[in-house]
Enzyme design. Structure first.
Site, short mmCIF file in Angstrom:
data_model
loop_
_atom_site.label_atom_id
_atom_site.label_comp_id
_atom_site.label_asym_id
_atom_site.label_seq_id
_atom_site.Cartn_x
_atom_site.Cartn_y
_atom_site.Cartn_z
N SER A 111 0.87 -1.18 0.00
CA SER A 111 0.00 0.00 0.00
C SER A 111 0.91 1.24 0.00
CB SER A 111 -0.87 0.00 1.27
OG SER A 111 -1.48 1.26 1.49
N TYR A 127 -2.09 -1.16 10.24
CA TYR A 127 -2.07 -1.24 8.78
C TYR A 127 -0.69 -0.89 8.25
CZ TYR A 127 -4.15 -1.03 4.10
OH TYR A 127 -4.47 -1.26 2.78
#
Length: 276
Positions: A142, A155
């Site tokens: 990401s 995350y």
């Protein structure tokens, strides 16, 4: 891997979003598919969209956090298709919470899927990719694997870990002279269901986040469709890139990641204080 027609690709998280878009794009290019997702209804819809292209499509309900299940699926893929050439470790979830506020259960939930799911998929399929004589591991990180932000510690941790894991794998494969390569994918904002399924803790408000933000608000700032993301990811595989930045916002994050840490972090802190 320049030729995708006739190859076999395994995709996790294929029931929606980038996974579904990858499946439909590859089917149109003549790639046989082994699809998995924990969402059986979404997975069935993806299968339906991929049929009719003259390729073999198999599917399996799968929780990527379950190592034994992933290993069994890899064996089944080879049994069904005779080989496997690509694995896209795409399944993922989101969690918004501060370090102090997030529960251990939520932290483990995210890491088990976003990091360990990638490890399970990579290790389960790697021997089969080598045996095929031509293989590629595609792991989805990401932009949050490039830059850390408040309320995304879990995350960030998972996506930075995917980046480091895949970079190390790529170097090992090159040292071995293996017939397999690996690419890390860094998507920016993609219009997927991840925001709709995210766990949002009230502690986000302590650092200027919005625990009650709606998925529609996320969609407004997401700059790239899953279909466009899929095409860019496949191009990265065809060109054997080490890393690929998906979407214009990903390129901005990449530039920010090269700035002195204190510079961009102070800007984030100032913005968060204004929103509190």
């Amino acid at each position: 891997m320049k030729q995708l027609r006739g190859r076999v690709a395994a995709i996790t998280g294929a029931g929606s979003g980038i996974g579904r878009a990858l499946a439909t794009e590859l089917a149109g290019r003549g790639t046989h598919l082994a699809l998995s997702d924990i969402d059986e209804a979404g997975l069935a819809e993806t299968v339906g969209r991929c049929e009719g292209h003259g390729v073999k499509v198999t599917s399996q309900r799968l929780d990527v956090a379950d190592r034994a299940a992933v290993e069994a699926w890899a064996e089944q893929v080879v049994a069904d298709h005779g080989k496997v050439n690509l694995v896209f470790n795409n399944a993922g979830v989101a969690l918004g919470a501060t370090v102090e506020g997030e529960s251990y259960d939520d932290f483990h939930w995210l890491m088990d899927i976003n990091f360990w799911g990638v490890v399970h998929g990579t290790k389960a399929f790697l021997p089969h990719l080598k045996a095929s004589g031509e293989g590629h591991v595609v792991n989805i990180s990401s932009v949050f694997g490039l830059v850390s932000i408040p309320a995304q510690s879990a995350y960030n941790a998972a996506k930075f870990a995917v980046r480091g894991f895949t970079d190390s794998l790529r170097m090992e494969l090159e040292i071995e002279g293996a017939p397999v390569s690996a690419t890390t994918i860094h998507p920016g904002g993609i219009k997927t269901n991840i925001a709709r399924r995210a766990r949002m803790d009230p502690s986000m408000a302590d650092v200027g986040g919005a625990a009650d933000a709606t998925p529609d608000e996320f969609d407004k700032i997401a700059m790239t469709t899953p279909e466009k993301a899929a095409r860019q990811i496949i191009t990265a595989v065809e060109r054997d890139r080490r890393r690929a930045l998906i979407g214009p916002d990903a390129k901005v994050f990449d530039v920010v990641s090269r700035l002195p840490a204190g510079l961009y972090q102070r800007a984030l802190i100032a913005g968060a204080k204004r929103r509190r």
